[in-house]
Design a protein around this motif. Structure first.
Motif, short mmCIF file in Angstrom:
data_model
loop_
_atom_site.label_atom_id
_atom_site.label_comp_id
_atom_site.label_asym_id
_atom_site.label_seq_id
_atom_site.Cartn_x
_atom_site.Cartn_y
_atom_site.Cartn_z
N PRO A 159 1.46 -5.45 3.57
CA PRO A 159 0.28 -5.76 2.75
C PRO A 159 0.10 -7.25 2.47
O PRO A 159 -1.03 -7.74 2.41
CB PRO A 159 0.56 -4.98 1.45
N MET A 191 -3.25 -9.32 3.31
CA MET A 191 -4.02 -10.05 2.31
C MET A 191 -4.13 -11.53 2.67
O MET A 191 -5.18 -12.14 2.43
CB MET A 191 -3.36 -9.90 0.93
N VAL A 232 -7.85 -2.03 3.74
CA VAL A 232 -7.01 -2.36 2.59
C VAL A 232 -6.42 -1.09 1.97
O VAL A 232 -5.22 -1.02 1.67
CB VAL A 232 -7.83 -3.14 1.54
N ILE A 264 -2.92 -0.91 -0.50
CA ILE A 264 -3.19 -1.98 -1.46
C ILE A 264 -4.14 -1.46 -2.53
O ILE A 264 -5.14 -0.80 -2.23
CB ILE A 264 -3.79 -3.21 -0.75
N PHE A 316 -7.19 -5.98 -4.76
CA PHE A 316 -7.93 -6.56 -3.63
C PHE A 316 -9.20 -7.25 -4.13
O PHE A 316 -9.54 -8.35 -3.70
CB PHE A 316 -8.28 -5.47 -2.62
N PRO A 336 1.71 -9.92 -6.28
CA PRO A 336 0.65 -9.03 -6.78
C PRO A 336 0.89 -8.57 -8.21
O PRO A 336 -0.06 -8.20 -8.91
CB PRO A 336 0.71 -7.84 -5.81
#
Length: 426
Positions: free
Chosen positions: A312, A316, A347, A352, A357, A414
Motif C-alpha cells: 500500500p 500511495m 486503492v 487502503i 486515501f 498512515p
C-alpha cells in the motif's frame, strides 16, 4: 485501448484550450463512440444528475459562508487576534500568517479565498517588518492551501461525492493532517527567517489580547459548531454548510455590523458565480465518469497497479507522484473529478482506507495549487500583492518543500491520519 483514448481525448481537449467541463464531456462522448452506443439523451441525463446531488449542495453554502466571512469582518478579526498572540515573537508575522490561515481554514474551506484575504492584510506588514515580497507571498500561498485539508474543505466534499466516501469522516480525518501542515510551515519559517533582520511587533498587553479574544469569539465559535455538530450527528455536511452560511450572515450583519443589506446582492452574486463554475464542472465530470465505469477503466487501472497491490505504501507513493505531476498544470477540482473514480477501486483492492486515501489525495492536490507553472493560489497571491509571478515562485519554494514533507509523512505513516480519525469517530 479505451484507457489510451480517454487520456488522449482529455488532454487534447485541454491542449486546444477547451474549458475543463467541456473537455470532460467530450471525453465521455468519445468513449461512447468508441463503444458504439452514442446517445445524446445519456449525455443530457448525466449532466443533470451530476448537479442533482444533496451532498454537493454543501459547496455553494460553504462558498457563501467564506465570502460572508471576508466581507463581514470575521476574517480580519481572526488575523488581529493572531497578531496579538504571536506577533511579538521574532519573525512573528510569519507565525501570524500560519496561525491565521489555520483558523480561517476552519471557517471557509477555500484556499484561494484565504490566500487572498491574508495576502491583502499581512504581506504589506511583513514587508514593512523587513521580509521580501516574494517570501511573504510564498508563505501566504503555502499557508492558504491548509484550507483544503482542515474541515470544512470544499475539496474534501468533492472527493466524498465523487468517490462515495463519508464526507463527515473526511472532515474529521483532516484535522490532524492540517495541523501537521501548519507545524511543517512553522519549522520552515523559523529556518528561513532566522538570518533576516525582521522586526517583531510590540508585545500586546494581556488586557488587549483578552479584548480581541472576546471580539473574535463569534468567529471562533463557528468551527466548533461545525465539528461538534458533525461528530455527534446533529447535522449532515450539507446542513453544516447551511448552518455556516446563516451563522456568518447573522454575525456579519447583526453582531459585527460590517455587512450592510445593500451589499448582500454583490455577495450572493459572487458566491453564485463561483458555485455555478464548480457545479458545472461536476456535471461534466459525471458524463465522463459514467462512461469510465461502463468502459471498465477502473478495472484496467487496477490491473496496471496489480504489482503494487501488496505494498500500500508504494501504491500511495505512485498515486501521490501522479497527482503532483498533473497538479503542475491542472486545477484541483478537475484532478479530483477525473482521478478519484479511476483510482479508488485500485486503492480499495489494496486494502487502503478510502478516508485515508481521500486526505492524502487532497493534500497532494493542494500542493499543486502552489506548484509552478500554473499554481492557481500563486496567481491569486501575486494579483492581490501586485507582485511578479516570478517573485512569488522563488519565495514559495521552501514552503512548498515543507508541504511535500508533510505529505510524505502521511504516506509513510498512515497512523497520523487513521488513529486520530478512529479515536474521534469513537
Amino acid at each position: 485501448m479505451t484507457l489510451l483514448l480517454f487520456i488522449i481525448v482529455l488532454f487534447a481537449g485541454l491542449a486546444i484550450g477547451l474549458p475543463v467541463a467541456y473537455a470532460l464531456i467530450l471525453t465521455g462522448v468519445a468513449l461512447m463512440y468508441q463503444l458504439d452506443f452514442f446517445d445524446a439523451q445519456i449525455v443530457a441525463q448525466n449532466l443533470l444528475n451530476g448537479a442533482d446531488s444533496f451532498p454537493l449542495m454543501a459547496v455553494p453554502f460553504f462558498m457563501l459562508a467564506g465570502t460572508l466571512m471576508n466581507v463581514g469582518g470575521l476574517s480580519r478579526r481572526i488575523v488581529n487576534l493572531a497578531l496579538a498572540l504571536v506577533g511579538h515573537i521574532r519573525g512573528g508575522l510569519g507565525y501570524v500568517t500560519i496561525l491565521a490561515a489555520s483558523i480561517l481554514a476552519s471557517l471557509s474551506g477555500s484556499a484561494a479565498a484565504d490566500a487572498a484575504a491574508l495576502g491583502a492584510m499581512l504581506v504589506p506588514m511583513m514587508m514593512q517588518a523587513g521580509s521580501t515580497r516574494g517570501r511573504s507571498g510564498g508563505l501566504v500561498a503555502a499557508s492558504g492551501i491548509i484550507a483544503l485539508v482542515i474541515p470544512p474543505s470544499i475539496g474534501l466534499i468533492l472527493i466524498g461525492v465523487t468517490g462515495n466516501i463519508s464526507i463527515t469522516g473526511l472532515f474529521l480525518a483532516g484535522i490532524v493532517p492540517g495541523i501537521l501542515m501548519a507545524l511543517c510551515l512553522c519549522v520552515t519559517w523559523f529556518l528561513v527567517s532566522r538570518k533576516d533582520d525582521i522586526q517583531p511587533l510590540p508585545r500586546v498587553p494581556i488586557a488587549e489580547v483578552l479584548a480581541l479574544l472576546r471580539e473574535s469569539f463569534w468567529a471562533l465559535l463557528l468551527p466548533v459548531i461545525i465539528i461538534v455538530g458533525l461528530r455527534f450527528g446533529v447535522f449532515t455536511p450539507t446542513e453544516a454548510g447551511v448552518v455556516a452560511a446563516v451563522y456568518a450572515l447573522l454575525v456579519a450583519t447583526c453582531v459585527y455590523r460590517e455587512l450592510r443589506p445593500r451589499e448582500l446582492y454583490a455577495v450572493f452574486l459572487e458566491s453564485a458565480k463561483m458555485s455555478a463554475m464548480v457545479m458545472f464542472l461536476v456535471a461534466g465530470a459525471l458524463v465522463s465518469g459514467w462512461m469510465i465505469t461502463v468502459a471498465g477503466l477502473p478495472q484496467q487501472v487496477t490491473e496496471l497497479v496489480e504489482p503494487l497491490k501488496d505494498s500500500p505504501t508504494l501504491l500511495m507513493l505512485a498515486i501521490v507522484g501522479l497527482v503532483l505531476v498533473i497538479g503542475t498544470s491542472m486545477d484541483m477540482i478537475p484532478i479530483v473529478l477525473i482521478l478519484v473514480p479511476v483510482l479508488l477501486p485500485a486503492v480499495v483492492a489494496a486494502g487502503i482506507d478510502p478516508v485515508y486515501f481521500g486526505i492524502v489525495f487532497m493534500l497532494a492536490c493542494s500542493i499543486g495549487l502552489i506548484t509552478p507553472p500554473v499554481g492557481a493560489v500563486l496567481n491569486v497571491v501575486a494579483g492581490v500583492t501586485k507582485a511578479k509571478m516570478t517573485e512569488i515562485i522563488v519565495g514559495v519554494w521552501p514552503f512548498l518543500l515543507a508541504q511535500c514533507i508533510a505529505l510524505l509523512l502521511l504516506v509513510l505513516f498512515p497512523q497520523i491520519v487513521v488513529i486520530p480519525y478512529r479515536w474521534i469517530m469513537g
